[in-house]
Design a protein around this motif. Sequence first.
Motif, PDB file in Angstrom:
ATOM      1  N   LYS A 267      47.824  43.650  47.759  1.00  0.00           N
ATOM      2  CA  LYS A 267      47.652  44.320  46.471  1.00  0.00           C
ATOM      3  C   LYS A 267      48.221  43.476  45.341  1.00  0.00           C
ATOM      4  N   GLU A 268      49.398  42.861  45.562  1.00  0.00           N
ATOM      5  CA  GLU A 268      50.015  42.043  44.528  1.00  0.00           C
ATOM      6  C   GLU A 268      49.181  40.803  44.236  1.00  0.00           C
ATOM      7  N   VAL A 269      48.612  40.186  45.297  1.00  0.00           N
ATOM      8  CA  VAL A 269      47.808  38.993  45.115  1.00  0.00           C
ATOM      9  C   VAL A 269      46.587  39.288  44.265  1.00  0.00           C
ATOM     10  N   ARG A 270      45.988  40.454  44.449  1.00  0.00           N
ATOM     11  CA  ARG A 270      44.808  40.814  43.661  1.00  0.00           C
ATOM     12  C   ARG A 270      45.164  41.027  42.199  1.00  0.00           C
ATOM     13  N   GLU A 271      46.380  41.515  41.937  1.00  0.00           N
ATOM     14  CA  GLU A 271      46.723  41.899  40.575  1.00  0.00           C
ATOM     15  C   GLU A 271      47.340  40.753  39.785  1.00  0.00           C
ATOM     16  N   THR A 272      48.039  39.854  40.436  1.00  0.00           N
ATOM     17  CA  THR A 272      48.716  38.789  39.705  1.00  0.00           C
ATOM     18  C   THR A 272      47.775  37.616  39.436  1.00  0.00           C
ATOM     19  N   CYS A 273      48.250  36.735  38.578  1.00  0.00           N
ATOM     20  CA  CYS A 273      47.478  35.560  38.174  1.00  0.00           C
ATOM     21  C   CYS A 273      47.063  34.746  39.396  1.00  0.00           C
ATOM     22  N   GLN A 274      45.762  34.445  39.485  1.00  0.00           N
ATOM     23  CA  GLN A 274      45.266  33.664  40.618  1.00  0.00           C
ATOM     24  C   GLN A 274      43.920  33.056  40.285  1.00  0.00           C
ATOM     25  N   ARG A 275      43.514  32.116  41.138  1.00  0.00           N
ATOM     26  CA  ARG A 275      42.207  31.485  40.988  1.00  0.00           C
ATOM     27  C   ARG A 275      41.133  32.385  41.567  1.00  0.00           C
ATOM     28  N   ARG A 276      40.011  32.496  40.848  1.00  0.00           N
ATOM     29  CA  ARG A 276      38.915  33.347  41.274  1.00  0.00           C
ATOM     30  C   ARG A 276      37.621  32.536  41.315  1.00  0.00           C
ATOM     31  N   GLY A 296      24.853  22.226  41.552  1.00  0.00           N
ATOM     32  CA  GLY A 296      25.859  23.102  40.958  1.00  0.00           C
ATOM     33  C   GLY A 296      27.200  22.776  41.584  1.00  0.00           C
ATOM     34  N   TYR A 297      28.247  23.440  41.108  1.00  0.00           N
ATOM     35  CA  TYR A 297      29.570  23.177  41.678  1.00  0.00           C
ATOM     36  C   TYR A 297      30.479  24.384  41.480  1.00  0.00           C
ATOM     37  N   ASP A 298      31.538  24.433  42.267  1.00  0.00           N
ATOM     38  CA  ASP A 298      32.525  25.505  42.169  1.00  0.00           C
ATOM     39  C   ASP A 298      33.518  25.176  41.061  1.00  0.00           C
ATOM     40  N   ALA A 299      33.380  25.868  39.927  1.00  0.00           N
ATOM     41  CA  ALA A 299      34.281  25.636  38.796  1.00  0.00           C
ATOM     42  C   ALA A 299      35.559  26.467  38.903  1.00  0.00           C
ATOM     43  N   PHE A 300      35.443  27.700  39.442  1.00  0.00           N
ATOM     44  CA  PHE A 300      36.546  28.657  39.528  1.00  0.00           C
ATOM     45  C   PHE A 300      37.048  29.039  38.127  1.00  0.00           C
ATOM     46  N   TYR A 301      37.876  30.053  38.058  1.00  0.00           N
ATOM     47  CA  TYR A 301      38.530  30.425  36.806  1.00  0.00           C
ATOM     48  C   TYR A 301      39.818  31.168  37.144  1.00  0.00           C
ATOM     49  N   CYS A 302      40.663  31.362  36.156  1.00  0.00           N
ATOM     50  CA  CYS A 302      41.959  32.007  36.362  1.00  0.00           C
ATOM     51  C   CYS A 302      41.963  33.384  35.710  1.00  0.00           C
ATOM     52  N   GLN A 303      42.509  34.355  36.425  1.00  0.00           N
ATOM     53  CA  GLN A 303      42.600  35.705  35.883  1.00  0.00           C
ATOM     54  C   GLN A 303      43.711  36.452  36.617  1.00  0.00           C
ATOM     55  N   GLY A 304      44.396  37.314  35.885  1.00  0.00           N
ATOM     56  CA  GLY A 304      45.431  38.131  36.495  1.00  0.00           C
ATOM     57  C   GLY A 304      46.636  38.308  35.590  1.00  0.00           C
ATOM     58  N   ASP A 365      38.744  17.136  34.870  1.00  0.00           N
ATOM     59  CA  ASP A 365      39.153  18.494  34.473  1.00  0.00           C
ATOM     60  C   ASP A 365      37.980  19.475  34.388  1.00  0.00           C
ATOM     61  N   MET A 366      37.149  19.502  35.409  1.00  0.00           N
ATOM     62  CA  MET A 366      35.986  20.379  35.399  1.00  0.00           C
ATOM     63  C   MET A 366      36.088  21.523  36.391  1.00  0.00           C
ATOM     64  N   ALA A 367      36.993  21.465  37.344  1.00  0.00           N
ATOM     65  CA  ALA A 367      37.128  22.527  38.332  1.00  0.00           C
ATOM     66  C   ALA A 367      38.595  22.919  38.463  1.00  0.00           C
ATOM     67  N   VAL A 368      38.853  24.218  38.548  1.00  0.00           N
ATOM     68  CA  VAL A 368      40.227  24.718  38.652  1.00  0.00           C
ATOM     69  C   VAL A 368      40.726  24.550  40.078  1.00  0.00           C
ATOM     70  N   VAL A 369      41.894  23.948  40.203  1.00  0.00           N
ATOM     71  CA  VAL A 369      42.554  23.816  41.503  1.00  0.00           C
ATOM     72  C   VAL A 369      43.669  24.843  41.637  1.00  0.00           C
ATOM     73  N   GLY A 370      44.416  25.068  40.566  1.00  0.00           N
ATOM     74  CA  GLY A 370      45.513  26.016  40.605  1.00  0.00           C
ATOM     75  C   GLY A 370      45.682  26.734  39.282  1.00  0.00           C
ATOM     76  N   CYS A 371      46.242  27.926  39.330  1.00  0.00           N
ATOM     77  CA  CYS A 371      46.469  28.748  38.131  1.00  0.00           C
ATOM     78  C   CYS A 371      47.958  29.020  37.957  1.00  0.00           C
ATOM     79  N   GLY A 372      48.365  29.336  36.765  1.00  0.00           N
ATOM     80  CA  GLY A 372      49.751  29.650  36.494  1.00  0.00           C
ATOM     81  C   GLY A 372      49.909  30.370  35.174  1.00  0.00           C
TER      82      GLY A 372
END
Length: 374
Positions: A267-276, A296-304, A365-372
């Motif tokens: 539950k915490e992982v879903r709610e806190t900042c993370q790569r999606r 195409g490619y996996d860009a990912f994004y950060c949310q939380g 700097d085109m794909a997200v590896v980590g979020c913070g």
Amino acid sequence: MRGACACAVVCALVAVCGALDADTRAAAERHLLALMGLDRRPSPRAAPRPPVPRAMRLLYEGAAAAHSLPRAAANTARSFTHQPSHLDHRFPNEHRFRLYFNLTAVPQDESARGADLVLQRASSDPLRSSSSQRLLLYDVVRPGRRGHSAPLLRLLDSVPLRDGEGPVTADAVGAARRWLAEPNQNHGLLVRVVEDAPTGADVRAPHVRVRRRAGEDERAWRADQPLLLLYTEDTRAREARERGDTPIARMRRAAQRRGHRAHHRRKEVRETCQRRPLFVDFADVGWSDWIVAPQGYDAFYCQGDCPFPLADHLNGTNHAIVQTLVNSVNPAAVPKACCVPTQLSSISMLYMDDVNNVVLKNYQDMAVVGCGCR
């Protein structure tokens, strides 16, 4: 963060392209093309699209795996083929030929970091000499005038040849740099194959292909024709390198930041900042006609959320920790820290330019590896 902005523009353009009006979508496309170092959308001339040389395919696969090109500081590779002209008739034999590569499509802000002339092996023939040969590559500094003056040549490379498999590469960067600085002084390259002996006599049957034979099938020749691979560095990449913001440096910083990460409840992982997950499909933005690979490619994004207190795995800066602390005491004073990309990786893209040259470019700097939290 310039890198985060580049990734954000990609994500925004793809996510809402269907809802944008024509003017807004065009503006967003111009913005993204500018971040990619293009002043406009390439429009290849030929349809169907000409095949991509095998050498460029191999370069693309290597760049995608290593996140870099095989020349120091280069972030772009282009392939060029010989432009036929009436001068070709002056070189009827296989051991000596003038090759002309038109580099005028290379943007002015790019600097040559390497240039390879790639020649394919001649087909095996039991009657072909197995003696040692040598490839001599010259820059034609000044063309000759028949009956008046000999050409002025500058030796670029000397490569020993043995009859065998695999392409042969000669260094042509000296000529490429001169051509980029003085486009009007591009008189081509002279390739000569001689016996690897003190006499240096011309050979009858060279171990490499330098010219097309009479009656040869175009498709077969297309696979064997000489290719110039030009490696360049553009202004954006040069400025990043001078700041020390290179892919290797970013990978080292990312490894230092990863450290130890605690395990949290689902539950915490879903709610806190993370790569999606976010997949960018170039067909969705109408770019599939000029982008060869990837589709195409996996860009990912950060949310939380960035909750107080910030956990170690959220990679919070000291400022983010202080801001989160103040927010916990007085939410009206400052907002919470934001969930943003903290680690980004590059992608390699293979595409056709306006004159059907194949271009391989490494975009940082085109794909997200980590979020913070920041």
